[in-house]
Scaffold this active site. Structure first.
Site, PDB file in Angstrom:
ATOM      1  N   CYS A  97      -2.375   2.641   9.261  1.00  0.00           N
ATOM      2  CA  CYS A  97      -3.420   1.702   8.825  1.00  0.00           C
ATOM      3  C   CYS A  97      -4.614   1.728   9.778  1.00  0.00           C
ATOM      4  O   CYS A  97      -5.743   1.448   9.370  1.00  0.00           O
ATOM      5  CB  CYS A  97      -2.883   0.278   8.769  1.00  0.00           C
ATOM      6  SG  CYS A  97      -1.527   0.049   7.631  1.00  0.00           S
ATOM      7  N   HIS A 137       0.868  -1.186   0.000  1.00  0.00           N
ATOM      8  CA  HIS A 137       0.000   0.000   0.000  1.00  0.00           C
ATOM      9  C   HIS A 137       0.909   1.243   0.000  1.00  0.00           C
ATOM     10  O   HIS A 137       1.998   1.216   0.594  1.00  0.00           O
ATOM     11  CB  HIS A 137      -0.834   0.085   1.292  1.00  0.00           C
ATOM     12  CG  HIS A 137      -2.146  -0.617   1.286  1.00  0.00           C
ATOM     13  ND1 HIS A 137      -2.660  -1.232   2.412  1.00  0.00           N
ATOM     14  CD2 HIS A 137      -3.088  -0.786   0.312  1.00  0.00           C
ATOM     15  CE1 HIS A 137      -3.840  -1.752   2.137  1.00  0.00           C
ATOM     16  NE2 HIS A 137      -4.132  -1.503   0.877  1.00  0.00           N
TER      17      HIS A 137
HETATM   18  N1  ARG Z   1      -4.239  -7.249   6.565  1.00  0.00           N
HETATM   19  C1  ARG Z   1      -4.563  -5.998   5.927  1.00  0.00           C
HETATM   20  C2  ARG Z   1      -4.512  -6.161   4.432  1.00  0.00           C
HETATM   21  O1  ARG Z   1      -3.643  -6.811   3.941  1.00  0.00           O
HETATM   22  C3  ARG Z   1      -3.649  -4.919   6.378  1.00  0.00           C
HETATM   23  C4  ARG Z   1      -4.056  -3.555   5.887  1.00  0.00           C
HETATM   24  C5  ARG Z   1      -3.104  -2.505   6.267  1.00  0.00           C
HETATM   25  N2  ARG Z   1      -3.649  -1.231   6.059  1.00  0.00           N
HETATM   26  C6  ARG Z   1      -3.011  -0.226   5.464  1.00  0.00           C
HETATM   27  N3  ARG Z   1      -3.595   0.934   5.423  1.00  0.00           N
HETATM   28  N4  ARG Z   1      -1.866  -0.380   4.884  1.00  0.00           N
HETATM   29  O2  ARG Z   1      -5.331  -5.653   3.713  1.00  0.00           O
END
Ligand code: ARG
Length: 272
Positions: free
Chosen positions: A265, A171
């Site tokens: 996150c 991300h």
């Molecule tokens: N387990 C989640 C996923 O893979 C983690 C999300 C993390 N969030 C973020 N904003 N980077 O989607």
């Protein structure tokens, strides 16, 4: 450095678990200490409240173990909300919970439902003082490039696309973060060569993170323009931020890291 009171949305990790693996950090075999995850999340919330910010919460939903990562549920700018559409079916129901939150307050929010896959503030960041309000957007793993133009149409701000190339940094918000209204911190190698050139041009004074800080989720930070809340493990980055005039506020979020996320996150910024 100017500091402004912010408005955030979080979701308690009541149902947090690592039951599937949709990023390289997640290992369903590795046990999660849910009591510790709860304590760490509450400390993060307290740190933000202690800095004078307002934190609203979403009700956690059983069966949505990643809902604690509230940043992924939408992206708001100037009272406009571009909804999320998750890449993986395990998370898709989270989008409706976020949508309900915004639609409950139509005087404040105008919600735009997305057609394209995008994971909210996971892949969108906002810099109010660049070009009258510039949106940075990541693609390559989760959010589709087509969502960037959809967001630009929905929000009426220019969107600059940046290509992510390392699956560990899947991300935008684990590779780059606004540290104030016009500057960012980032880990260059998370981006394609062309995107690195764009970032260097646009942000000559950026704070650059090294691989250790990036792997410690140091860039998954929340800044109010002065105070920078970041994972305690990212010590070198904290030192660089302090040297640039920011005030690092370290927090422990080790249990949530098992889900592949950290401070940012867990925190969606609300921009009414
Ligand atoms: N387990 C989640 C996923 O893979 C983690 C999300 C993390 N969030 C973020 N904003 N980077 O989607």
């Amino acid at each position: 450095m100017s500091r402004e009171p912010r408005h955030y949305l979080m979701c308690a990790p009541e149902h947090f678990a690592v039951e599937y693996a949709i990023n390289p950090w997640m290992d369903p075999e590795r046990p999660v200490d849910i009591a510790l995850a709860r304590r760490q999340w509450h400390e993060l919330r307290q740190a933000l409240v202690g800095l004078g910010h307002t934190v609203e919460t979403l009700s956690p939903v059983a069966g949505l173990p990643d809902m604690v990562f509230a940043a992924n549920g939408a992206f708001s700018v100037d009272g406009m909300v571009y909804g999320a559409r998750f890449r993986f079916p395990q998370r898709s129901a989270e989008a409706a919970a976020h949508r309900t939150y915004y639609e409950a307050d139509p005087a404040t929010w105008k919600f735009v439902a997305p057609e394209q896959t995008n994971e909210g503030e996971g892949d969108f960041a906002y810099l109010p003082d660049v070009d009258g309000g510039l949106i940075l957007a990541g693609y390559g793993f989760r959010t589709e490039l087509a969502a960037h133009t959809e967001a630009q149409e929905a929000l009426g701000h220019p969107v600059l696309s940046l290509r992510l190339v390392d699956p560990m940094f899947y991300h935008l918000d684990v590779a780059l973060a606004p540290v104030d209204d016009a500057n960012v911190a980032y880990y260059p190698d998370a981006f394609s060569a062309g995107s690195q050139r764009v970032l260097r041009r646009l942000f000559p004074d950026a704070v650059l993170a090294d691989i250790d800080d990036a792997r410690a989720f140091g860039l998954n930070l929340v800044s109010d323009g002065r105070n920078v809340v970041l994972p305690a493990e990212a010590e070198v980055l904290a030192g660089k931020l302090a040297a640039s005039g920011y005030v690092p506020v370290p927090v422990e979020l080790g249990e949530l890291k098992k889900g592949g996320g950290s401070v940012k996150c867990c925190v969606a910024e609300l921009r009414p």
